[in-house]
Design an enzyme around this catalytic site. Structure first.
Site, PDB file in Angstrom:
ATOM      1  N   ASP A   1      29.339 -58.407 -41.624  1.00 21.39           N
ATOM      2  CA  ASP A   1      29.851 -58.899 -40.352  1.00 21.39           C
ATOM      3  C   ASP A   1      30.327 -60.336 -40.622  1.00 21.39           C
ATOM      4  O   ASP A   1      29.865 -61.005 -41.553  1.00 21.39           O
ATOM      5  CB  ASP A   1      28.786 -58.865 -39.250  1.00 21.39           C
ATOM      6  CG  ASP A   1      29.427 -58.972 -37.868  1.00 21.39           C
ATOM      7  OD1 ASP A   1      30.619 -59.313 -37.783  1.00 21.39           O
ATOM      8  OD2 ASP A   1      28.729 -58.724 -36.867  1.00 21.39           O
TER       9      ASP A   1
HETATM   10  C1  BGC Z   1      31.315 -59.293 -34.546  1.00 22.16           C
HETATM   11  C2  BGC Z   1      32.001 -58.063 -35.105  1.00 22.16           C
HETATM   12  C3  BGC Z   1      33.480 -58.334 -35.234  1.00 22.16           C
HETATM   13  C4  BGC Z   1      33.691 -59.550 -36.108  1.00 22.16           C
HETATM   14  C5  BGC Z   1      35.142 -59.917 -36.322  1.00 22.16           C
HETATM   15  C6  BGC Z   1      31.659 -60.546 -35.323  1.00 22.16           C
HETATM   16  O1  BGC Z   1      31.171 -61.698 -34.705  1.00 22.16           O
HETATM   17  O2  BGC Z   1      29.926 -59.110 -34.541  1.00 22.16           O
HETATM   18  O3  BGC Z   1      31.757 -56.958 -34.310  1.00 22.16           O
HETATM   19  O4  BGC Z   1      34.122 -57.208 -35.751  1.00 22.16           O
HETATM   20  O5  BGC Z   1      33.042 -60.666 -35.506  1.00 22.16           O
HETATM   21  O6  BGC Z   1      35.686 -60.408 -35.140  1.00 22.16           O
END
Ligand code: BGC
Length: 807
Positions: A229
């Site tokens: 993530d």
């Molecule tokens: C979120 C993800 C997301 C990623 C990119 C993160 O903070 O938890 O779900 O895909 O950011 O935006």
């Protein structure tokens, strides 16, 4: 290895460079070898592609795309083919926007109704979630691009999501928290998985070899890519060893150098790196193949209409006394509630889609045939009380046959990075409802929000429709249900407790400091309410229709269950029939019943259909912690067919020979679990369940703050600077809310307050590196000047390394 020839041509530095992003959204390219970057974009209910150069932090608005209903909404359709359709449309738009990996679907379990991202997730049930997610993935990937299921795993609270350590027993982990991922891998064949931010039983999921190696790569034979993530990489080398191919976003090359150094000094085997490069190249090359076909412009209107159809099938009719709905011809309605003017249709955070078109209720009345005599906002969207608005709404209500009252949660209450504080609809909306009821009791409530809410006011409405978050065409879809053009067929994919205190994880949500203990084990959602005999407002799987269905003639054989469904009403409609299985033995603690299959059937009025739900590998299995594998207990099982989890229409029994595994538990040590009364499990009983002592749930306030401590922990920092920093973050949050900048205030909580110090380096695209974070840590830990000079020195060094000529 599939790409060993290309890998043989790469230098060590080139291989390492592929292991992290080139910028916020793209992977690294190596031109001389023909390796191009691929683009990753949120997801999950529409494409959020941002212009690369413009934004280092991923905060810009995306290019317009269709905003489909969120996963929490589509799950209510219980229609896997519909999920697959949504996936296909997403896939088509991904191609149009040059996206190779769509960051979704999100498939975490709704352990607790307050989790801020529940609107992005499907259900409290792993089977329903897994099946819907597999549909989405098949749809997305049918266009050659990749889905990326997230967040693997046990990411069930938003606060402290980057540091919290989830303590969960192995059986709950397998049966509840991993089953949906397993189905997504085995039936959806997802090409990519996003690891979550949190720890699982002491280790960051991204570095957790039990999760990533034993289970994902071992048992499930997953050979796709694991992506962190965003900013979720802790120790890059341990992540790589556990099987993470791609760290996102870029760290300006800092972690690539760590990989090179680890290989040079023998801490990491080059073979691990090569295999990771091989798997990532597969993602890069296969998703680029999708672009070999001629590019298509997607049909904006058509996608909008599809989004409307999806919303229509996902709306849930919760109450319909005296058949107030569908609205009878010629009835005059008063439309009240701010959400009727500005539709609430999606949640906040990384999933925000910039819609191509946006329907609002007040613009769609004409075609609905409903006679609308006027509109009043009735309440202030963000909770401020306004008696004048109530007065005006009552004046209008007096003149109407029926009041359509649009209530719900505002967009900043359901947001990534924050959990909700309670399950309530704001008080100013309830006061309005009470006032309206006094002047006109013919009220139909229409709720817009992406998660379960309490409804102590439910007696004040005669009809109630839950639209969830219906995407850009959700408002029109709701009107079509109100008018009767569409017969509602959605059923709740989550339970609605009478009050928040009834939820099994009430005492243990969210984790306050270092850990969160999943003491309720396998008993989440209906598994708990049902087993512990706790009354709910609406059970899992519940939803009404404008027609009625009858169930009859069940017959069970070794491979499945058949029965008859009759539409006994006067309108054509769709019914969701649900298969639940219960085990009669009592040797192993279990939920009274568990969802093991479902089917959605369209039936004309008066017609009868014979339907069949087959059994599968999932139907009778449980995870045995002694044999460490899935087993089937030798026992008598109840096969139940229900219109909801609480409305079992047909029942039969079957005997299963089982796999003869030893019993996994000592019953006497786990009384709460055997009774299903898990809302107050004592520590020692939970320790028996997890098989070890519980870690300290609190932060160690004597230790200086380190990389994995949150900025919020500065409130007990040794240095004045740290404590001032804490206060200023809180002040900015308070101030921004005060001046009405709620989304920015939320952002402060998500990206500063709840951020661990290491995140400053991991999330700033190489502007700050870890040695600079060391300086910041010195400053907050009481050595301000030393830290400050260290920070400056490292900043200078970094700038010089980037631009040797100018400095
Ligand atoms: C979120 C993800 C997301 C990623 C990119 C993160 O903070 O938890 O779900 O895909 O950011 O935006």
């Amino acid at each position: 290895m599939k790409y060993k020839d290309i890998i043989a041509e790469m230098t060590l530095e080139e291989k390492a460079s592929l292991m992290s992003g080139k910028d916020y959204w793209q992977t690294q390219d190596i031109e001389r070898l023909g390796i191009k970057s691929i683009f990753l974009a949120d997801g999950p209910h529409g494409i959020r592609r941002q212009a690369v150069a413009a934004d280092k932090l991923g905060l810009n608005e995306g290019v317009p795309a269709t905003c489909y209903p969120t996963a929490a909404t589509v799950a209510n359709s219980w229609n896997v083919e519909l999920g697959e359709k949504v996936g296909e449309y997403l896939g088509e738009e991904a191609i149009e926007q040059n996206v190779n990996v769509l960051l979704g679907p999100g498939i975490n379990m709704k352990r607790n109704p307050l989790c801020g991202r529940n609107f992005e997730y499907f259900s409290e049930d792993p089977y329903l979630t897994g099946k819907m997610a597999a549909g989405y993935i098949r749809g997305i990937q049918s266009f050659g691009v990749s889905a990326c299921v997230k967040h693997f795993a046990v990411n069930n609270q938003e606060e402290k999501r980057m540091t919290i350590d989830t303590i969960v027993d192995e059986r709950a982990l397998r049966e509840i928290y991993l089953t949906a991922f397993e189905i997504a891998v085995k039936e959806g064949n997802t090409k990519a998985i996003m690891s979550s931010y949190n720890k699982l039983n002491g280790t960051y999921t991204n570095e957790n070899t039990h999760l990533m190696q034993d289970i994902l790569r071992g048992e499930w034979q997953y050979d796709g890519t694991v992506i962190t993530d965003w900013g979720g990489s802790n120790d890059r080398i341990e992540g790589l060893e556990a099987g993470n191919e791609l760290e996102m976003p870029t760290t300006g090359g800092e972690t690539d150098q760590e990989i090179v150094a680890a290989i040079c000094n023998g801490d990491l085997s080059e073979d691990i790196l090569d295999k990771s490069v091989d798997r990532l190249l597969d993602l890069i090359f296969t998703t680029q193949n999708a672009y070999k076909k001629p590019k298509i412009d997607f049909d904006i209107e058509k996608h909008h209409r599809v989004s409307q159809k999806v919303a229509e099938e996902s709306i849930v009719l919760l109450k319909n006394d005296q058949e107030i709905l569908p609205l009878k011809f010629g009835k005059k309605v008063a439309v009240i509630g701010d959400f009727a003017k500005d539709a609430r249709y999606q949640g906040a955070g990384s999933s925000i889609v910039n819609p191509t078109i946006l329907d609002h209720t007040m613009d769609c009345f004409e075609e609905s045939g409903i006679i609308n005599i006027g509109y009043e906002p009735g309440f202030e969207r963000y909770g401020k009380k306004d008696p004048k608005k109530i007065e005006n709404a009552c004046e209008l209500a007096k003149q109407a046959d029926v009041v359509l009252l649009y209530i719900g949660l505002d967009e900043v209450t359901e947001a990534e990075g924050l959990d909700r504080k309670d399950m309530k609809i704001p008080e100013n909306q309830i006061e309005l409802l009470e006032a309206l009821h006094a002047v006109n009791p013919n009220i139909v409530g229409i709720i817009s929000c992406g998660s379960a809410v309490e409804m102590p006011w439910i007696d004040k409405v005669q009809g109630l429709l839950h639209g969830y978050l219906g995407g850009q065409a959700g408002a029109r879809a709701i009107l079509r249900v109100l008018s009767g053009d569409v017969n509602p067929s959605g059923k709740l994919a989550e339970s609605y407790p009478l009050k928040y205190e009834d939820t099994p994880s009430y005492q243990h949500f969210p984790g306050k400091e270092a850990t969160v203990e999943y003491r309720e084990s396998i008993y989440i959602g209906y598994r708990y309410y049902d087993s512990a005999d706790v009354d709910v407002l609406f059970p899992f799987g519940f939803g009404l229709s404008y027609t009625t269905f009858e169930y009859s003639d069940i017959s069970v054989d070794k491979n499945g269950v058949s029965f008859k469904l009759t539409n006994s009403g006067s309108k054509a409609g769709m019914e969701v029939a649900q298969l639940y299985v219960g085990c009669k033995s009592g040797n192993i603690f279990r939920a009274k019943k568990e969802l093991k299959g479902f089917i959605k059937v369209f039936i004309n009025a008066g017609e009868t259909k014979t339907v069949r739900i087959p059994f599968n590998d999932n139907t009778f299995r449980y995870f045995n912690v002694k044999t460490n594998q899935w087993e089937i207990e030798k026992a008598e099982y109840q096969i139940m067919i229900g219109a909801s989890s609480a409305d079992i229409k047909l029942q039969e029994e079957v005997f299963m020979e089982g796999t003869n595994a030893p019993l996994p538990y000592v019953k006497e040590l786990l009384p709460s679990y055997y009774k299903g009364q898990v809302n107050q499990v004592p520590s020692d009983e939970f320790e028996h369940l997890i098989g070890e002592k519980l870690p300290d749930p609190n932060w160690d306030r004597d230790k200086p703050l380190g990389y994995n401590d949150m900025i919020a922990q500065c409130h007990y920092a040794k240095g004045v600077f740290g404590r001032l920093l804490y206060k200023s973050v809180l002040f900015s949050h308070w101030f921004l809310r005060k001046i009405g900048k709620r989304s920015t205030a939320n952002l402060i909580m998500m990206s500063i307050y709840n951020m661990p110090f290491r995140g400053i380096a991991r999330m700033t695209g190489g502007m700050v590196n870890m040695p600079m974070v060391d300086g910041i840590l010195m400053m907050v830990n009481g050595r301000f000047f030393k830290g400050f000079f260290h920070l400056l020195k490292e900043k200078f060094k970094l700038a010089k390394a980037k631009n040797p000529k100018t400095l």
